[in-house]
Enzyme design. Sequence first.
Site, PDB file in Angstrom:
ATOM      1  N   PRO A  14       0.825  -1.215   0.000  1.00 32.49           N
ATOM      2  CG  PRO A  14      -0.945  -1.613   1.469  1.00 32.49           C
ATOM      3  CD  PRO A  14       0.366  -2.189   1.008  1.00 32.49           C
ATOM      4  CB  CYS A  15       1.528   3.515  -2.592  1.00 31.27           C
ATOM      5  SG  CYS A  15      -0.002   3.821  -3.523  1.00 31.27           S
ATOM      6  CD  GLN A  16      -3.501   3.757  -0.004  1.00 28.09           C
ATOM      7  OE1 GLN A  16      -2.558   3.071   0.381  1.00 28.09           O
ATOM      8  NE2 GLN A  16      -4.561   3.220  -0.590  1.00 28.09           N
ATOM      9  CG  PHE A  18       5.536   5.628   0.793  1.00 29.90           C
ATOM     10  CD1 PHE A  18       6.310   6.110   1.837  1.00 29.90           C
ATOM     11  CD2 PHE A  18       5.355   4.255   0.694  1.00 29.90           C
ATOM     12  CE1 PHE A  18       6.891   5.253   2.757  1.00 29.90           C
ATOM     13  CE2 PHE A  18       5.935   3.390   1.603  1.00 29.90           C
ATOM     14  CZ  PHE A  18       6.701   3.883   2.642  1.00 29.90           C
TER      15      PHE A  18
END
Length: 239
Positions: A14-16, A18
Amino acid sequence: AAASVDDVDLGGPPCQGFSVHRIKNTGVDDPRNKLILSYFRFVKCLLPKVFLMENVPGLLWPRHRDFLRDFLHESRAAGYRVLGPTPLDARNYGIPQRRKRIFILGIRADAHFDETVWPPAPTHGDARAREQDPSLIAWVSAAAVFEQSGPKDDENDLHMNHSPNLVETFKSTPLNGGSRRESGRLLPCHDGHNGHSDVYGRIDPSIPGPTMTTACINPSKGRFVHPTEPHGITVRQAA
């Protein structure tokens, strides 16, 4: 030769936290950031010949350097040589959307890998290249995709119910990529703020589409107004 299940470990944690959309220092303490290290626990357990980890460009921001440093340290300590972080854009490889991401490639010490093939050479050019060589055009026309009729009871082909004011705003948004400013959608929070100009903008079917995010059915989250109709897109159209 076909790759076996123990050859490659692909991961996109999950990238939220970053995301480059997180302003100032928001996202620094997002607990999801630690999931890139949780991903590597699978690598250490499975010990694939190659692992490939993908994340958003914001991973390279100084505020997140500790996570990236720890990930690279874990990779090398486990016996992998690392190529990257490498920025790649999906539209250069035949995906009809602008999608810039960072890739980290790890190769187990005993695995043979031709490093000259990384990063892969683009298979699709930018706008200038496409003008010079029409054979590079492989995009499926977004207009044709949006106009295809699917099953009438497709629960994934429902768009948001917008307020009458928003519907009128979308009706006045120019075709072929009209923006928030051109639509007249100006709120108090927009005063003196020139960022996020794609919000409430139309998708332009003549070019690769915007990055399809988890909120892509909501025009307030990006350039997600239907190419011709006065509403947002559906999950089916996003797909």
